[in-house]
Design an enzyme around this catalytic site. Structure first.
Site, PDB file in Angstrom:
ATOM      1  N   GLN A   1       0.805  -1.208   0.000  1.00  0.00           N
ATOM      2  CA  GLN A   1       0.000   0.000   0.000  1.00  0.00           C
ATOM      3  C   GLN A   1       0.849   1.274   0.000  1.00  0.00           C
ATOM      4  OE1 GLN A   1      -0.636  -2.779   1.763  1.00  0.00           O
ATOM      5  NE2 GLN A   1      -2.680  -2.765   2.679  1.00  0.00           N
TER       6      GLN A   1
ATOM      7  N   THR B   1       2.804   2.793  -2.132  1.00  0.00           N
ATOM      8  CA  THR B   1       4.174   2.825  -2.649  1.00  0.00           C
ATOM      9  C   THR B   1       4.214   3.188  -4.137  1.00  0.00           C
ATOM     10  OG1 THR B   1       4.088   0.459  -3.157  1.00  0.00           O
ATOM     11  CG2 THR B   1       4.995   1.087  -1.004  1.00  0.00           C
ATOM     12  N   GLY B   2       3.081   3.602  -4.682  1.00  0.00           N
ATOM     13  CA  GLY B   2       3.023   3.873  -6.114  1.00  0.00           C
ATOM     14  C   GLY B   2       2.730   2.625  -6.923  1.00  0.00           C
ATOM     15  N   GLY B   3       2.241   1.591  -6.267  1.00  0.00           N
ATOM     16  CA  GLY B   3       1.991   0.326  -6.940  1.00  0.00           C
ATOM     17  C   GLY B   3       0.858   0.374  -7.943  1.00  0.00           C
TER      18      GLY B   3
ATOM     19  N   LYS C   1     -12.124  -3.470 -14.568  1.00  0.00           N
ATOM     20  CA  LYS C   1     -11.013  -3.240 -13.648  1.00  0.00           C
ATOM     21  C   LYS C   1      -9.794  -4.097 -13.969  1.00  0.00           C
ATOM     22  CE  LYS C   1     -13.910  -1.842  -9.739  1.00  0.00           C
ATOM     23  NZ  LYS C   1     -14.279  -2.114  -8.316  1.00  0.00           N
TER      24      LYS C   1
ATOM     25  N   ARG D   1      -2.908  -7.138  -9.560  1.00  0.00           N
ATOM     26  CA  ARG D   1      -4.241  -6.582  -9.321  1.00  0.00           C
ATOM     27  C   ARG D   1      -4.979  -6.301 -10.628  1.00  0.00           C
ATOM     28  NH1 ARG D   1      -4.944  -0.451  -6.847  1.00  0.00           N
ATOM     29  NH2 ARG D   1      -7.162  -0.172  -7.302  1.00  0.00           N
TER      30      ARG D   1
ATOM     31  N   HIS E   1      -4.256  -6.852  -1.267  1.00  0.00           N
ATOM     32  CA  HIS E   1      -2.871  -6.509  -0.921  1.00  0.00           C
ATOM     33  C   HIS E   1      -2.180  -7.671  -0.200  1.00  0.00           C
ATOM     34  CE1 HIS E   1      -2.604  -2.332  -2.219  1.00  0.00           C
ATOM     35  NE2 HIS E   1      -3.833  -2.151  -1.770  1.00  0.00           N
TER      36      HIS E   1
ATOM     37  N   TRP F   1      -8.569  -1.397   4.622  1.00  0.00           N
ATOM     38  CA  TRP F   1      -8.176  -2.659   3.987  1.00  0.00           C
ATOM     39  C   TRP F   1      -8.627  -3.812   4.879  1.00  0.00           C
ATOM     40  CZ3 TRP F   1      -4.305   1.325   4.159  1.00  0.00           C
ATOM     41  CH2 TRP F   1      -4.100   1.954   2.928  1.00  0.00           C
TER      42      TRP F   1
ATOM     43  N   ALA G   1       1.209  12.947   0.422  1.00  0.00           N
ATOM     44  CA  ALA G   1       2.093  12.962   1.586  1.00  0.00           C
ATOM     45  C   ALA G   1       3.000  14.179   1.550  1.00  0.00           C
ATOM     46  CB  ALA G   1       2.922  11.686   1.629  1.00  0.00           C
TER      47      ALA G   1
END
Length: 408
Positions: A92, A94-96, A120, A137, A147, A201, A321
């Site tokens: 989660q 982290t830019g995933g 999706k 995903r 996740h 989550w 952030a």
């Protein structure tokens, strides 16, 4: 004249032997000197219109950890037409999500992933049959849970694909795990803002050793449906917050510490085992990238899997952030709560930079050798007598060939 030609060929052979010996010497020397050597730039790569797409290696980079060359090379014989599967472990914040979309929409493939509007998931089949080469995903969905971490994926992925794509007497699949990491403080603040907006989550399974954790093993930080509106102080004060050291927990083998049973071993020993396990699993992964270094992440992925992206990655520094203003005391508190993640990221960043330095410098060295060989060949052609050059370059005409046939 012929003798002069032979002499030139002999000189050329000797020079190439010297060059080959020099390459071997430089590779051995790298093992001890490290990536501080400046060895040159890549050749024959895409994005030729953007020569500065990938950052130049830093000749003054000082490595913190020792890694043998075999840990830096990371060039895999990924066979998309065989049984190889890339498995993306999505941590989660982290830019995933962005990277996951790159995998299904931005990779140059013989058979591109089929991504349809409103859906999706994309269908990412191998070029030669209707089987997936990507477990993520956006291709297979959250097939092992929302996740899913390293512990869950390694125990779940083979079975899931085995049931979906069963075939008699098939060759066992080979799984290549990949992930992204992020600066722990930035990641923690991003997760807080995400939770503050009402995200949860809570449907994550946290499966370990064949079962999910009990409410006593994994208490909730809030009552009700979500934790929307929580302050940063409240977020930091919850001792059960899975945001703390999330990256270490999701990369470690939780079976080594009794999963979520905190009484299995002493806390200090548990922390050390988790950290060392996360480091090992990260190092052994086929690839990992860092959110803070998008272009380097792209470069290493392309060179590791021999897959090319259509469009270059973009570095976005203005994240949610980044817009959070916190004082130094709060930052230190977040670092304390994420001490294991801080140590893991320090280790990961050094390994990442060393891999980038190594590959870029190796490419530059190869380009230099190629340029020297081309110059040598050009000079040797110029040195040949004019008559011999013309004789070598003369093409037989139809009349000339007829004359030879008649004479024969």
């Amino acid at each position: 004249m012929k003798r002069a030609g032979r002499t030139m060929v002999e000189r050329t052979s000797k020079f190439l032997l010297i060059v080959a010996a020099s390459v071997c010497f430089m590779l051995i020397l790298y093992q001890y000197v490290g990536p501080g050597l400046s060895l040159g730039a890549p050749s024959g790569r895409p994005y030729a219109e953007e020569p500065d797409l990938f950052p130049t290696p830093d000749p003054h980079y000082v490595k913190k950890y020792y890694f043998p060359v075999r840990e830096l090379e990371r060039e895999l014989a990924f066979d998309m037409k065989g049984e190889d599967v890339i498995v993306f472990l999505h941590i989660q914040k982290t830019g995933g999500t962005t990277f996951g979309r790159h995998l299904v929409q931005n990779v140059r493939l013989e058979v591109p992933c089929d991504c349809r509007p409103g859906q999706k998931k994309c269908t990412c089949y191998r070029p030669n049959r209707r089987e997936t080469w990507l477990f993520s995903r956006f291709s297979t969905g959250w097939s092992c849970g929302l996740h899913a971490d390293w512990t869950e994926l390694t125990n779940c992925v083979p079975g899931v694909l085995g049931r979906r794509e069963s075939a008699p007497n098939r060759t066992p699949r080979k799984f290549y795990y990949i992930t992204l990491l992020r600066d722990p403080v930035s990641r923690y603040l991003s997760e807080w803002r995400h939770v503050q907006r009402g995200a949860t989550w809570k449907t994550s399974l946290h499966m370990c050793d064949g079962r999910t954790p009990t409410p006593e093993e994994l208490p909730s930080c809030y009552e009700g449906t979500d934790w929307s509106g929580c302050t940063l102080q409240e977020f930091m004060d919850c001792p059960y917050n899975l945001a703390n050291n999330r990256q270490v927990r999701m990369l470690a083998d939780l079976s080594l510490v009794g999963c979520y049973n905190m009484s299995f071993i002493p806390e200090n020993k548990r922390a050390q085992i988790l950290l060392e396990s996360a480091k090992k699993n990260l190092k052994d992964m086929a690839f990992f990238g860092l959110t803070e270094f998008q272009r380097k992440t792209q470069y290493l992925f392309e060179r590791t899997f021999n897959l090319k992206f259509i469009r270059p990655f973009m570095q976005y520094n203005s994240t949610r952030a980044g817009g959070v203003e916190v004082d130094n005391d709060t930052i230190r508190r977040i670092e304390e709560l994420n001490d294991l993640d801080m140590q893991l990221y320090d280790y990961a960043k050094d390994l990442f930079q060393q891999r980038y330095q190594y590959k870029r410098q190796l490419e530059r060295m190869e380009q230099r050798i190629k340029n020297r060989e081309e110059r040598l060949l050009h000079r040797s052609n110029e040195a040949l007598p004019k008559e011999e050059t013309e004789e070598q370059g003369r093409l037989p005409t139809e009349d000339y060939m007829s004359h030879i046939i008649e004479k024969w």
